[in-house]
Design an enzyme around this catalytic site. Structure first.
Site, PDB file in Angstrom:
ATOM      1  N   GLU A  29      33.829  36.552  -1.683  1.00 40.78           N
ATOM      2  CA  GLU A  29      33.198  37.659  -2.167  1.00 40.78           C
ATOM      3  C   GLU A  29      32.361  38.787  -2.481  1.00 40.78           C
ATOM      4  O   GLU A  29      32.062  40.528  -3.205  1.00 40.78           O
ATOM      5  CB  GLU A  29      32.702  36.842  -3.326  1.00 40.78           C
ATOM      6  CG  GLU A  29      33.555  35.437  -3.741  1.00 40.78           C
ATOM      7  CD  GLU A  29      32.773  34.866  -5.484  1.00 40.78           C
ATOM      8  OE1 GLU A  29      32.988  35.075  -6.504  1.00 40.78           O
ATOM      9  OE2 GLU A  29      32.411  33.544  -3.926  1.00 40.78           O
TER      10      GLU A  29
ATOM     11  N   ASN B 198      13.285  46.602  13.379  1.00 38.35           N
ATOM     12  CA  ASN B 198      12.560  45.694  14.193  1.00 38.35           C
ATOM     13  C   ASN B 198      11.213  46.157  13.721  1.00 38.35           C
ATOM     14  O   ASN B 198      10.078  45.365  13.289  1.00 38.35           O
ATOM     15  CB  ASN B 198      12.475  45.697  15.247  1.00 38.35           C
ATOM     16  CG  ASN B 198      13.033  44.290  16.062  1.00 38.35           C
ATOM     17  OD1 ASN B 198      13.146  43.500  15.728  1.00 38.35           O
ATOM     18  ND2 ASN B 198      13.381  44.243  17.033  1.00 38.35           N
TER      19      ASN B 198
HETATM   20  N1  LIG Z   1      13.873  41.166  17.025  1.00 35.56           N
HETATM   21  C1  LIG Z   1      14.054  40.971  17.772  1.00 35.56           C
HETATM   22  N2  LIG Z   1      14.077  41.344  18.175  1.00 35.56           N
HETATM   23  C2  LIG Z   1      14.543  40.749  19.816  1.00 35.56           C
HETATM   24  C3  LIG Z   1      13.848  40.308  20.421  1.00 35.56           C
HETATM   25  N3  LIG Z   1      14.515  40.048  21.803  1.00 35.56           N
HETATM   26  C4  LIG Z   1      14.478  41.753  22.022  1.00 35.56           C
HETATM   27  N4  LIG Z   1      14.665  42.339  20.627  1.00 35.56           N
HETATM   28  C5  LIG Z   1      14.850  43.512  20.950  1.00 35.56           C
HETATM   29  O1  LIG Z   1      15.655  44.514  21.050  1.00 35.56           O
HETATM   30  C6  LIG Z   1      15.945  44.681  21.439  1.00 35.56           C
HETATM   31  C7  LIG Z   1      16.270  44.957  23.394  1.00 35.56           C
HETATM   32  O2  LIG Z   1      17.669  44.032  23.471  1.00 35.56           O
HETATM   33  P1  LIG Z   1      17.987  42.650  23.666  1.00 35.56           P
HETATM   34  O3  LIG Z   1      18.619  41.775  23.094  1.00 35.56           O
HETATM   35  O4  LIG Z   1      16.775  42.246  24.225  1.00 35.56           O
HETATM   36  O5  LIG Z   1      19.010  43.030  25.610  1.00 35.56           O
HETATM   37  P2  LIG Z   1      20.504  42.717  25.867  1.00 35.56           P
HETATM   38  O6  LIG Z   1      19.767  40.902  26.080  1.00 35.56           O
HETATM   39  O7  LIG Z   1      20.181  43.492  26.519  1.00 35.56           O
HETATM   40  O8  LIG Z   1      21.089  42.521  24.317  1.00 35.56           O
HETATM   41  C8  LIG Z   1      15.034  46.018  21.747  1.00 35.56           C
HETATM   42  O9  LIG Z   1      14.706  46.836  20.197  1.00 35.56           O
HETATM   43  C9  LIG Z   1      13.672  45.460  21.285  1.00 35.56           C
HETATM   44  O10 LIG Z   1      12.813  44.905  20.968  1.00 35.56           O
HETATM   45  C10 LIG Z   1      13.881  39.084  18.835  1.00 35.56           C
HETATM   46  O11 LIG Z   1      13.577  38.073  19.587  1.00 35.56           O
HETATM   47  N5  LIG Z   1      14.050  39.669  17.658  1.00 35.56           N
END
Ligand SMILES: Nc1nc2c(ncn2[C@@H]2O[C@H](COP(=O)(O)OP(=O)(O)O)[C@@H](O)[C@H]2O)c(=O)[nH]1
Ligand SMILES: [Mg+2]
Length: 443
Positions: free
Chosen positions: A255, A208
């Site tokens: 591949e 990120n």
């Molecule tokens: N790039 C990106 N990172 C995300 C997004 N949503 C959450 N995160 C990141 O994902 C992590 C949290 O996980 P999340 O997917 O919200 O949790 P889960 O729903 O329990 O799988 C943190 O590091 C957030 O910054 C998104 O839409 N894009």
């Protein structure tokens, strides 16, 4: 052509990235359809049904359904997709939700929800795969730092290994930034990484922090996820472009993994895009020399590292889109090889792909490139993870939340696995060109 991919998006991040991905895949096919009828190129990601999504373009394609399974342990992200413009891409056999979430706890997602939903997940997978003639890969989208994508996402990976051992498991994993607001993200990432090392065939780690740096700093974090996720969507559409569209050198996922993964567990691929900008219209004429200059620069990497200066390259795929001639690629490649540190036993280790259809985010049909490389500079990501992990684990902070669902020794196993990974990549980084060994007979 004509081999299918089933996408499995898990957790908030997985589903939000998935939304950008499906939007972009639809836009691409809408732009390149010839007569507005369903064609081969679409069958990688979609199937044709009686009632489904209509491509909103002048040449309409009716009734598409995505080859996908949407999973989250809370309602929000999946509901947003189903209630939004993409809703009709999915039917009720394709999604699974719970209400209470995984509390940003890998063990909660892995152990509790894994056991609770195992049969439901297998049923969803069965529905998705029975519509495929020749399923090539599962495409998993998830984050490492939360609970559902990280925990249940990696549980699903081992389900796939048990139930579909012959199908490739290709994972795109979003790694948390240093200032991540999930306090337990270092634990979740470390535990999930252990699973990825053991059970995935190929992983594209994306940080990120690297994505933040590429989207405008004026937008709020929440809002800028869309821009960040669109970059991830570009990687995925680009990666699969030559499976879907015409090109003079087609490269499919098999591949890539064959060429880029010399040792089974060292299956982490650094990704970079060029041109890479979200502020359009910004480029004039993109030349091949620009692409070659930029592709291994820090600014173009989707993890925070510098492959030009750190570590050794084991193998690389350079996938071009747009009007690019192989003869021109070869001359630039010679120069690039001289500039990069390549492992001595694979000095010609560049796999080239050429797809005629340009990337959507490159205006005026300009060329673009996606580089995927198995590169020793990836240890920087694993090192950073380990430092953040140890900061908490030395004090055993928050460990009790995890031991509700798992044995504490799993932390130690995950740490050991990460140390092993770092050591293996570092061994390769420190191999010097060895003239004696090179003179040995080739058998
Ligand atoms: N790039 C990106 N990172 C995300 C997004 N949503 C959450 N995160 C990141 O994902 C992590 C949290 O996980 P999340 O997917 O919200 O949790 P889960 O729903 O329990 O799988 C943190 O590091 C957030 O910054 C998104 O839409 N894009
Ligand atoms: Mg969540």
């Amino acid at each position: 052509m004509g081999r299918e991919l089933v996408t499995i998006q898990v957790g908030q991040c997985g589903n939000q990235v998935g939304r950008q991905f499906w939007t972009m895949a639809l836009e691409e096919h809408a732009k390149h359809t010839k007569n507005g009828i369903f064609d081969e190129s679409m069958s990688t990601f979609f199937r044709n049904v009686e009632h489904g999504y209509d491509l909103p373009m002048s040449q309409r394609i009716k009734n598409l359904r995505a080859r996908a399974v949407l999973i989250d342990m809370e309602q929000g992200p999946v509901a947003e997709t189903l209630n939004g413009p993409l809703g009709e891409l999915f039917d009720s056999s394709q999604f699974l939700t719970d209400v209470s979430g995984s509390g940003n706890n890998w063990a909660h997602g892995y152990a509790l929800y894994g056991a609770k939903y195992k049969e439901d997940i297998l049923e969803k997978l069965r529905c998705a795969t029975e519509h495929c003639d020749s399923l090539q890969s599962f495409f998993i989208l998830h984050s490492m730092g939360g609970g559902t994508g990280s925990g249940l996402g990696t549980y699903i990976l081992s389900l796939l290994e048990d139930h579909y051992p012959e199908v490739y498991r290709f994972t795109t994993a979003i790694f948390p930034s240093a200032d991540d607001d999930v306090i337990t993200s270092p634990y979740n990432s470390m535990l999930a990484l252990h699973q990825l090392t053991e059970h995935a065939d190929c992983v594209i780690p994306i940080e990120n922090e690297a994505l933040f740096a590429k989207v405008s700093s004026t937008t709020s974090k929440e809002k800028s996820f869309d821009g960040m996720n669109r970059i991830v969507a570009r990687v995925l559409t680009h990666l699969t472009s030559s499976m879907r569209f015409e090109g003079s050198l087609n490269v499919d996922l098999n591949e890539i993994t064959t060429n880029l993964v010399p040792y089974p567990k060292l299956h982490y691929l650094l990704s970079s895009l060029s041109p890479l900008t979200t502020k359009s219209p910004s480029y004039q004429t993109v030349r091949l020399s620009h692409l070659f200059n930029d592709i291994f620069h820090v600014q173009n990497q989707l993890i925070q590292t510098s492959p030009r200066t750190n570590g050794v390259m084991l193998a690389c795929g350079l996938l071009f889109r747009g009007n690019v001639q192989i003869s021109n690629v070869q001359s630039h490649l010679t120069k690039l090889k001289a500039e990069m540190k390549l492992i001595y036993w694979n000095e010609d280790g560049f796999k080239i792909g050429l797809c005629n259809v340009p990337s959507l985010d490159c205006p005026k049909n300009q060329p673009s490139v996606l580089a995927l490389s198995n590169h020793g500079c990836i240890v920087e990501t694993f090192d950073r993870m380990q430092q953040r992990f140890l900061k908490l684990y030395r004090r055993k902070a928050h460990v009790h939340h995890y031991t509700e669902y798992m044995e504490e020794c799993q932390f130690d196993l995950a740490l050991e696995s990460n140390r092993w990974l770092i050591a293996e990549y570092n061994k390769l980084n420190s191999i010097q060109e060895s003239p004696c060994e090179r003179q040995l007979p080739q058998f």
